[in-house]
Design an enzyme around this catalytic site. Structure first.
Site, short mmCIF file in Angstrom:
data_model
loop_
_atom_site.label_atom_id
_atom_site.label_comp_id
_atom_site.label_asym_id
_atom_site.label_seq_id
_atom_site.Cartn_x
_atom_site.Cartn_y
_atom_site.Cartn_z
N GLU A 30 0.84 -1.21 0.00
CA GLU A 30 0.00 0.00 0.00
C GLU A 30 0.87 1.25 0.00
O GLU A 30 0.59 2.22 -0.71
CB GLU A 30 -0.95 0.01 1.20
CG GLU A 30 -2.09 -0.96 1.07
CD GLU A 30 -3.08 -0.87 2.23
OE1 GLU A 30 -3.02 0.11 3.02
OE2 GLU A 30 -3.92 -1.77 2.34
N ASP A 69 -9.15 0.22 -0.74
CA ASP A 69 -7.84 0.82 -0.45
C ASP A 69 -7.64 2.16 -1.15
O ASP A 69 -7.14 3.11 -0.54
CB ASP A 69 -6.72 -0.14 -0.82
CG ASP A 69 -6.70 -1.36 0.08
OD1 ASP A 69 -7.01 -1.22 1.28
OD2 ASP A 69 -6.36 -2.45 -0.40
N LYS A 88 -4.38 -6.73 -2.34
CA LYS A 88 -4.44 -7.97 -1.54
C LYS A 88 -3.31 -8.90 -1.95
O LYS A 88 -2.88 -8.90 -3.09
CB LYS A 88 -5.76 -8.72 -1.81
CG LYS A 88 -6.96 -8.13 -1.16
CD LYS A 88 -6.95 -8.41 0.31
CE LYS A 88 -8.21 -7.90 0.97
NZ LYS A 88 -7.97 -7.37 2.28
#
Length: 143
Positions: A30, A69, A88
């Site tokens: 991320e 996200d 993911k």
């Protein structure tokens, strides 16, 4: 995957849509994607967990909120598009196989996979109504 979390401080603050003081990453993937959004000139706006999609969990049959996200606005030569992105591990994007795993591990993985697929089904519908795209990125896309 290294699991660590922290706060991201963008260099191009004008591109971030949302609370710039509370940009949290929950994995190195991320964080890497945040840096990409922040520095890529084709991405004109981005946000992290600033929007939710309601979904019904097949586990308890109740409504919940799914915070994807990222939402990014991407420009091309002729137009712009909005993409909702979930990051993911690839292992969580496939139905778990029982194999030699302990029953409790397998049941936990099945539960996670079942909830995730419900979230993604609702995200696809949400995006279709808005003429957005929905993508799931894994380590294969980000590394």
């Amino acid at each position: 995957m290294k699991y660590h979390k922290g706060r991201y401080i963008p260099h191009n603050k004008q591109k971030y849509i949302g609370d710039i003081t509370n940009i949290i990453y929950r994995s190195s993937w991320e964080r890497r994607f945040m840096k990409y959004c922040d520095t890529n000139s084709s991405i004109i706006e981005w946000a992290s967990e600033e929007l939710y999609v309601p979904y019904v969990s097949p586990i308890d049959n109740k409504y919940h909120r799914y915070y994807p996200d990222f939402i990014i606005k991407v420009k091309s030569k002729k137009s712009t598009k909005i993409i909702m992105i979930e990051i993911k591990p690839s292992s969580q994007t496939k139905r778990p196989e029982k194999g030699r795993k302990k029953n409790t591990t397998y049941l936990s993985e099945i539960r996670t996979w079942t909830i995730n697929t419900s979230k993604w089904k609702h995200a696809l519908k949400y995006c279709a109504k808005k003429n957005w795209e929905f993508k799931i990125l894994t380590e294969e896309h980000i590394l």
